[in-house]
Write a protein that holds these residues in place. Structure first.
Motif, PDB file in Angstrom:
ATOM      1  N   TRP A 128     -44.614   5.556   2.227  1.00  0.00           N
ATOM      2  CA  TRP A 128     -43.267   5.674   2.802  1.00  0.00           C
ATOM      3  C   TRP A 128     -42.256   6.043   1.719  1.00  0.00           C
ATOM      4  CZ3 TRP A 128     -40.749   1.044   5.943  1.00  0.00           C
ATOM      5  CH2 TRP A 128     -39.480   1.415   6.383  1.00  0.00           C
ATOM      6  N   GLU A 132     -40.232   9.475   1.521  1.00  0.00           N
ATOM      7  CA  GLU A 132     -38.827   9.388   1.926  1.00  0.00           C
ATOM      8  C   GLU A 132     -37.890   8.936   0.816  1.00  0.00           C
ATOM      9  OE1 GLU A 132     -37.995  10.509   4.805  1.00  0.00           O
ATOM     10  OE2 GLU A 132     -40.050  10.769   5.518  1.00  0.00           O
ATOM     11  N   ARG A 145     -39.646   8.458   9.536  1.00  0.00           N
ATOM     12  CA  ARG A 145     -39.252   7.181   8.950  1.00  0.00           C
ATOM     13  C   ARG A 145     -39.464   6.040   9.946  1.00  0.00           C
ATOM     14  NH1 ARG A 145     -33.745   8.258   5.354  1.00  0.00           N
ATOM     15  NH2 ARG A 145     -34.695   9.770   3.912  1.00  0.00           N
TER      16      ARG A 145
END
Length: 274
Positions: A128, A132, A145
């Motif tokens: 993640w 991101e 997300r």
């Protein structure tokens, strides 16, 4: 500097209200989160044992309900308290059932389940962040997300269940003592954040994991027989009581959010005219 800070706060508030798919972290958020974990514990036991559905059927039913709830959640364009918290309650039940299946059906030791779920959660966070560059829940504004977010949520529930059961079995603590212990650790995390300015994202996710065993301890305390150290409410009554509180808070949050969005729309409109 003050003006810049106020501008940043306002920008975050506007983003949360208009674009974020998840709620702001308030006291109500944590109350519902803890109570949803309680419902996850007691509802799983109610359908599995009291209604004699069995783990397999219960897991299939709630798995399907969760997929439907997540489908609705992903289709919403911005945070909806009803859609969001239904998904959280259902993912709490499913997270509990995953660990129960591994322990009771597959015979996987709790220390292995705890290690596996901790590893899966860590991998989720790493990927993640690499994709991101943030793990903040205030940045959940895209489907990718949001997918990372819900995957992390699932693993936190499964990890919290396994770790909580492992600790309870290993130390032989009663329901009340376990609840006090987990509440105290969450209190330490809270102090670290507010007093020592510890990293907000790290503190949030640590507290999020710990609310699972706290909620489970509260569920066991209220639902289990008096002879076993509980209050003897039973799983049905416990689930119903905590669900009523959750529904009441969600209704309150929905009304509050609606007022906030109307006020923001009016403020934005007045600014544009000026």
């Amino acid at each position: 500097m003050t003006s810049l800070t106020e501008s940043t706060v306002r920008s975050t508030r506007v983003s949360d209200l208009l674009f974020s798919k998840v709620p702001q972290v308030t006291l109500a958020f944590w109350i519902i989160k803890v109570f949803s974990t309680t419902v996850g514990e007691t509802a799983a036991d109610f359908f599995n044992v009291a209604l004699n559905f069995g783990l397999t059927v219960t897991s299939i039913v709630f798995g399907i309900l969760l997929l439907i709830a997540l489908g609705v959640q992903f289709r919403t364009k911005r945070y909806s308290p009803t859609a969001y918290w239904i998904a959280v309650v259902l993912i709490s039940v499913v997270g509990t059932l995953i660990t129960d299946n591994l322990t009771d059906v597959a015979g996987v030791p709790l220390w292995i389940s705890t290690t596996v779920f901790a590893s899966l959660l860590t991998v989720t966070f790493v990927i993640w962040f690499l994709r991101e560059r943030t793990l903040s829940i205030h940045s959940i504004v895209s489907r990718r997300r949001e997918a990372f977010y819900w995957l992390a949520i699932l693993f936190t529930f499964a990890l919290g269940t396994a770790a909580g059961d492992l600790l309870a079995e290993g130390l032989g603590l009663g329901f009340l003592v376990s609840a006090i212990l987990f509440a105290a650790v969450i209190g330490v995390v809270t102090i670290a954040f507010f007093v020592f300015q510890a990293n907000a994202v790290v503190c949030f996710w640590i507290a999020y994991v710990l609310t699972r065993p706290l909620g489970a301890s509260l569920g066991d305390l209220t639902s289990q027989p008096v002879a076993d150290g509980g209050l003897g409410w039973g799983t049905a009554a416990t689930s119903a009581v905590f669900l009523i509180v959750i529904v009441g808070l969600v209704v309150h949050l929905t009304m509050t959010l609606s007022r906030q969005r109307r006020a923001l729309a009016s403020e934005t409109s007045a600014t544009a005219i000026a």
